[in-house]
Design a protein around this motif. Structure first.
Motif, PDB file in Angstrom:
ATOM      1  N   THR A  39      40.434  67.767  66.888  1.00  0.00           N
ATOM      2  CA  THR A  39      40.190  66.450  67.472  1.00  0.00           C
ATOM      3  C   THR A  39      39.299  65.562  66.618  1.00  0.00           C
ATOM      4  O   THR A  39      39.583  64.374  66.430  1.00  0.00           O
ATOM      5  CB  THR A  39      39.550  66.607  68.870  1.00  0.00           C
ATOM      6  OG1 THR A  39      40.414  67.380  69.700  1.00  0.00           O
ATOM      7  CG2 THR A  39      39.314  65.247  69.518  1.00  0.00           C
ATOM      8  N   PHE A  40      38.213  66.114  66.065  1.00  0.00           N
ATOM      9  CA  PHE A  40      37.178  65.277  65.448  1.00  0.00           C
ATOM     10  C   PHE A  40      37.118  65.348  63.927  1.00  0.00           C
ATOM     11  O   PHE A  40      36.426  64.534  63.303  1.00  0.00           O
ATOM     12  CB  PHE A  40      35.796  65.648  66.014  1.00  0.00           C
ATOM     13  CG  PHE A  40      35.658  65.385  67.482  1.00  0.00           C
ATOM     14  CD1 PHE A  40      35.429  64.106  67.955  1.00  0.00           C
ATOM     15  CD2 PHE A  40      35.775  66.420  68.403  1.00  0.00           C
ATOM     16  CE1 PHE A  40      35.301  63.853  69.321  1.00  0.00           C
ATOM     17  CE2 PHE A  40      35.642  66.189  69.769  1.00  0.00           C
ATOM     18  CZ  PHE A  40      35.408  64.903  70.228  1.00  0.00           C
ATOM     19  N   LEU A  41      37.804  66.323  63.310  1.00  0.00           N
ATOM     20  CA  LEU A  41      37.665  66.480  61.862  1.00  0.00           C
ATOM     21  C   LEU A  41      38.194  65.262  61.101  1.00  0.00           C
ATOM     22  O   LEU A  41      37.578  64.809  60.131  1.00  0.00           O
ATOM     23  CB  LEU A  41      38.393  67.747  61.397  1.00  0.00           C
ATOM     24  CG  LEU A  41      38.276  68.079  59.903  1.00  0.00           C
ATOM     25  CD1 LEU A  41      36.820  68.280  59.506  1.00  0.00           C
ATOM     26  CD2 LEU A  41      39.087  69.330  59.564  1.00  0.00           C
ATOM     27  N   SER A  42      39.335  64.721  61.534  1.00  0.00           N
ATOM     28  CA  SER A  42      39.902  63.558  60.840  1.00  0.00           C
ATOM     29  C   SER A  42      38.960  62.362  60.887  1.00  0.00           C
ATOM     30  O   SER A  42      38.799  61.640  59.895  1.00  0.00           O
ATOM     31  CB  SER A  42      41.260  63.191  61.445  1.00  0.00           C
ATOM     32  OG  SER A  42      42.219  64.188  61.186  1.00  0.00           O
ATOM     33  N   VAL A  43      38.333  62.151  62.044  1.00  0.00           N
ATOM     34  CA  VAL A  43      37.372  61.044  62.165  1.00  0.00           C
ATOM     35  C   VAL A  43      36.165  61.274  61.265  1.00  0.00           C
ATOM     36  O   VAL A  43      35.655  60.339  60.636  1.00  0.00           O
ATOM     37  CB  VAL A  43      36.930  60.877  63.633  1.00  0.00           C
ATOM     38  CG1 VAL A  43      35.729  59.945  63.739  1.00  0.00           C
ATOM     39  CG2 VAL A  43      38.074  60.331  64.465  1.00  0.00           C
ATOM     40  N   TYR A  44      35.707  62.531  61.174  1.00  0.00           N
ATOM     41  CA  TYR A  44      34.595  62.829  60.265  1.00  0.00           C
ATOM     42  C   TYR A  44      34.985  62.491  58.827  1.00  0.00           C
ATOM     43  O   TYR A  44      34.221  61.832  58.104  1.00  0.00           O
ATOM     44  CB  TYR A  44      34.185  64.300  60.364  1.00  0.00           C
ATOM     45  CG  TYR A  44      33.278  64.697  59.220  1.00  0.00           C
ATOM     46  CD1 TYR A  44      31.934  64.324  59.216  1.00  0.00           C
ATOM     47  CD2 TYR A  44      33.789  65.375  58.103  1.00  0.00           C
ATOM     48  CE1 TYR A  44      31.113  64.634  58.139  1.00  0.00           C
ATOM     49  CE2 TYR A  44      32.973  65.688  57.029  1.00  0.00           C
ATOM     50  CZ  TYR A  44      31.638  65.313  57.049  1.00  0.00           C
ATOM     51  OH  TYR A  44      30.827  65.607  55.976  1.00  0.00           O
ATOM     52  N   PHE A  45      36.171  62.939  58.416  1.00  0.00           N
ATOM     53  CA  PHE A  45      36.595  62.692  57.038  1.00  0.00           C
ATOM     54  C   PHE A  45      36.690  61.206  56.725  1.00  0.00           C
ATOM     55  O   PHE A  45      36.254  60.751  55.669  1.00  0.00           O
ATOM     56  CB  PHE A  45      37.955  63.355  56.782  1.00  0.00           C
ATOM     57  CG  PHE A  45      37.894  64.851  56.561  1.00  0.00           C
ATOM     58  CD1 PHE A  45      36.769  65.448  56.007  1.00  0.00           C
ATOM     59  CD2 PHE A  45      38.974  65.646  56.903  1.00  0.00           C
ATOM     60  CE1 PHE A  45      36.715  66.824  55.801  1.00  0.00           C
ATOM     61  CE2 PHE A  45      38.934  67.020  56.699  1.00  0.00           C
ATOM     62  CZ  PHE A  45      37.803  67.612  56.151  1.00  0.00           C
ATOM     63  N   THR A  46      37.271  60.419  57.647  1.00  0.00           N
ATOM     64  CA  THR A  46      37.504  58.999  57.350  1.00  0.00           C
ATOM     65  C   THR A  46      36.274  58.132  57.612  1.00  0.00           C
ATOM     66  O   THR A  46      35.980  57.228  56.830  1.00  0.00           O
ATOM     67  CB  THR A  46      38.695  58.458  58.170  1.00  0.00           C
ATOM     68  OG1 THR A  46      38.432  58.631  59.568  1.00  0.00           O
ATOM     69  CG2 THR A  46      39.977  59.170  57.804  1.00  0.00           C
ATOM     70  N   ASN A  47      35.541  58.407  58.692  1.00  0.00           N
ATOM     71  CA  ASN A  47      34.485  57.488  59.118  1.00  0.00           C
ATOM     72  C   ASN A  47      33.080  57.918  58.730  1.00  0.00           C
ATOM     73  O   ASN A  47      32.140  57.134  58.850  1.00  0.00           O
ATOM     74  CB  ASN A  47      34.538  57.298  60.640  1.00  0.00           C
ATOM     75  CG  ASN A  47      35.771  56.553  61.093  1.00  0.00           C
ATOM     76  OD1 ASN A  47      36.856  56.821  60.635  1.00  0.00           O
ATOM     77  ND2 ASN A  47      35.609  55.600  62.002  1.00  0.00           N
ATOM     78  N   VAL A  48      32.915  59.152  58.284  1.00  0.00           N
ATOM     79  CA  VAL A  48      31.595  59.623  57.850  1.00  0.00           C
ATOM     80  C   VAL A  48      31.605  59.948  56.357  1.00  0.00           C
ATOM     81  O   VAL A  48      30.734  59.510  55.610  1.00  0.00           O
ATOM     82  CB  VAL A  48      31.146  60.863  58.665  1.00  0.00           C
ATOM     83  CG1 VAL A  48      29.777  61.359  58.186  1.00  0.00           C
ATOM     84  CG2 VAL A  48      31.104  60.546  60.152  1.00  0.00           C
ATOM     85  N   ALA A  49      32.609  60.738  55.924  1.00  0.00           N
ATOM     86  CA  ALA A  49      32.705  61.079  54.501  1.00  0.00           C
ATOM     87  C   ALA A  49      33.452  60.012  53.701  1.00  0.00           C
ATOM     88  O   ALA A  49      33.466  60.081  52.470  1.00  0.00           O
ATOM     89  CB  ALA A  49      33.409  62.429  54.337  1.00  0.00           C
ATOM     90  N   PHE A  50      34.077  59.043  54.388  1.00  0.00           N
ATOM     91  CA  PHE A  50      34.792  57.922  53.762  1.00  0.00           C
ATOM     92  C   PHE A  50      35.862  58.400  52.773  1.00  0.00           C
ATOM     93  O   PHE A  50      35.953  57.929  51.647  1.00  0.00           O
ATOM     94  CB  PHE A  50      33.816  56.974  53.069  1.00  0.00           C
ATOM     95  CG  PHE A  50      32.827  56.357  54.004  1.00  0.00           C
ATOM     96  CD1 PHE A  50      33.230  55.503  55.019  1.00  0.00           C
ATOM     97  CD2 PHE A  50      31.472  56.648  53.895  1.00  0.00           C
ATOM     98  CE1 PHE A  50      32.320  54.941  55.896  1.00  0.00           C
ATOM     99  CE2 PHE A  50      30.550  56.099  54.767  1.00  0.00           C
ATOM    100  CZ  PHE A  50      30.977  55.246  55.782  1.00  0.00           C
TER     101      PHE A  50
END
Length: 471
Positions: free
Chosen positions: A39-50
C-alpha cells in the motif's frame, strides 16, 4: 527452547486455543508488513525518496519474476530441513529479524547516492525483502499447518484463523500507519518525511518479529517424516515430468480460467491498495483518509468470511465466487459516482470487501477442484505444479498491477517534486488516479464475472466425471 504449545505429541488430537492463536499471530505479523509494502511503498518511493514512478514500477515488475522462482526453492529447503524444532519453525525464527532489518532499509533509500545507484539500491533491497526473506517466512508458515497436526478439522480451523489474522494485520496497519508517521514527524502538515518512515517501519518491524517468535514458541511440529503416511504415499508414487504436468494444466480449461481469474483479482487488489493512497492524497487532500477507505473493505471482507462456508454448502462454490465478482464490480462502479458522500463511499467499499471475501473464500477450493478435474480427465497428477501456477498468477498480478500503475502515473505527468514546492499535480494525474482506482478494477471484475457466469461449469463437469469413473 521454551515451548508453550499444546501439551501433547499426538498429531491426530485437537490443539488448544493457545496454539491456534499462537500460530495465527505469525500471519498478523508478516502480513502487516506485506500490507505496508503493497500500500505505502510506492508513495514512499515517489513522494519521499523522489524516485521516478515508471522506473520503480519496471524494477518491481522484473523482481516478481525472481519472486515466483524463489517459492519453489524455499519449499525444497523446508522439505529437506531436519532440526529438533522441526522443518518450518526454524525458518520463521531465522528469517524474521533479517526480514525486519531489510524492510526498514527498503524504506531508507540513501539520499546521498547518485540517481542511478538509488535504483540499484531499491532493486537489491526489494528483492531481499520480497524474493528472499518474505518468501522464506511465508512458505514455512503455510507449511506449518500440515506439520502441526494431521487432524482434518484442525487443519481447516488453522487455515481459517490465519486468514482472519492476516485481515486483522491489514486493518491494524490501515488504522495506525498515518498516525504513526504524524507522531514521529512531529508535524501533522508535513509527515511524509524520511525520519517518520524510518521510525514507523522500525517500530512495526519489531512488532512483526515479536509476533513471529510467538508463533515459534506457541507451536509444535508433531507430524514428522516417520509418522507422515501421506508423504510416504506421495514419495512412493512415480514423479510426473514437469512438462507433462504443464501440458495437462494448459489443456485443463477450468484451471486456465482460474489462473487468469487469480491474476486478475490480485491485479485489482494492488490497484486499489496503491491507488487508494494516491486517491487519499490528491483527491481528498489527506493521506490519513486511507484508513477508512481500506478498512471499510477489510472489515467487510473479515465479516463475510464467517458466512461464506454456509453459503458454499447451500449454493456451491461457483455461484458464491460469481456473486463476489458482481459485488466487486458494483462496488467499484458505485464509488466512482458517490465521492461526495463519505457514507456512500464506505458502503461501496464495504460491498467490495464482501465481494472479495466471497470470491477469495472460494478460490483455493475451486483450484483444488480444477486440479482434480484435470487429473480425472488426463490421468496426470499435477497438484504441485497446479498450486505453484496459481501462486505465480498471484505474484504476476501484483507485479503487473504495480508496473502499470506506475507507468500510467508517469505518463499522466505525475511529478512528486511539485508537492515539495506546494504546487498541485496536473489535472491529468487526478483523472488517471480516479480511472485506475475505480474503472480499471471495475472492468477487470466485470470480465471475470461474465467468464464465470457463462463458461465455468466445473462442479457439474467434475461430478459427471466422478460418476463416469464410479468415484
Amino acid at each position: 527452547m521454551l515451548s508453550l504449545a499444546t501439551n501433547h505429541n499426538d498429531p491426530e488430537k485437537t490443539l488448544g486455543w493457545n496454539e491456534r492463536i499462537g500460530y495465527a499471530c505469525g500471519a498478523f505479523g508478516w502480513n502487516m508488513i506485506n500490507g505496508i509494502i503493497g500500500t505505502f511503498l510506492s508513495v514512499y518511493f515517489t513522494n519521499v525518496a523522489f524516485l521516478d514512478a515508471a522506473i520503480i514500477s519496471t524494477l518491481i515488475a522484473v523482481s516478481k519474476v525472481f519472486d515466483g522462482v524463489s517459492d519453489l526453492i524455499v519449499g525444497r529447503l523446508v522439505d529437506n530441513t531436519k532440526s529438533p524444532m522441526g522443518k518450518a519453525r526454524p525458518w520463521l525464527m531465522r528469517m524474521c529479524i533479517p526480514f525486519g532489518i531489510a524492510t526498514v532499509l527498503l524504506f531508507c533509500v540513501p539520499s546521498f547516492l547518485p540517481s542511478a545507484m538509488k535504483y540499484v539500491y531499491v532493486f537489491i533491497m526489494y528483492n531481499l525483502v520480497n524474493t528472499v526473506f518474505l518468501t522464506a517466512m511465508q512458505v514455512p508458515y503455510y507449511s506449518l499447518i500440515s506439520l502441526l497436526t494431521k487432524n482434518a478439522y484442525e487443519r481447516g480451523f488453522l487455515g481459517n484463523i490465519q486468514q482472519i489474522f492476516q485481515t486483522l494485520g491489514n486493518v491494524f496497519v490501515n488504522a495506525v500507519f498515518t498516525g504513526m508517521l504524524i507522531f514521529f514527524a512531529g508535524n501533522a502538515e508535513n509527515y511524509r518525511t524520511q525520519k517518520a518512515f524510518t521510525l514507523t517501519m522500525t517500530t512495526l518491524c519489531i512488532l512483526m518479529v515479536i509476533a513471529s517468535f510467538v508463533t515459534v514458541i506457541f507451536t509444535k511440529e508433531r507430524v514428522t517424516d516417520e509418522n507422515n503416511e501421506e508423504k510416504k504415499a506421495v514419495e512412493d508414487t512415480p514423479k510426473v515430468p514437469a512438462m507433462v504436468a504443464v501440458k495437462a494444466l494448459l489443456t485443463n480449461k477450468y484451471w486456465v480460467m482460474l489462473f487468469f481469474a487469480m491474476l486478475a483479482i490480485f491485479f485489482v487488489i494492488i490497484f486499489y491498495s496503491i491507488g487508494g493512497v494516491y486517491y487519499a492524497i490528491y483527491i481528498f487532500g489527506d493521506m490519513g483518509q486511507i484508513g477508512w477507505m481500506n478498512n471499510s473493505i477489510s472489515i467487510a471482507q473479515f465479516a463475510i468470511m464467517f458466512a461464506t462456508p454456509f453459503f458454499m454448502k447451500k449454493f456451491g462454490k461457483r455461484p458464491i465466487y460469481t456473486a463476489g465478482m458482481l459485488c466487486l464490480t458494483l462496488g467499484f462502479l458505485g464509488f466512482s459516482f458517490v465521492d461526495n458522500s463519505k457514507v456512500l463511499m464506505i458502503a461501496c467499499n464495504a460491498l467490495k470487501g464482501i465481494g472479495l471475501g466471497m470470491s477469495g473464500g472460494m478460490a483455493m477450493g475451486m483450484v483444488a477442484d480444477a486440479i482434480t478435474y484435470g487429473t480425472l480427465k488426463t490421468g496426470v497428477d499435477a497438484v504441485g505444479m497446479g498450486n505453484a501456477g496459481t501462486s505465480a498468477a498471484q505474484k504476476l498480478g501484483l507485479g503487473l498491477g504495480q508496473a502499470i500503475f506506475g507507468w500510467v502515473m508517469a505518463g499522466a505527468g505525475f511529478d512528486p517534486t511539485l508537492d515539495a514546492q506546494g504546487l498541485p499535480q496536473p489535472e491529468s494525474v487526478v483523472t488517471a488516479i480516479k480511472f485506475m482506482y475505480n474503472y480499471i478494477p471495475m472492468i477487470v471484475c466485470a470480465i471475470i464475472f461474465v467468464m464465470m457466469l457463462l463458461f465455468f461449469n466445473l462442479e457439474k463437469d467434475l461430478n459427471a466425471l466422478r460418476a463416469e469413473k464410479n468415484l
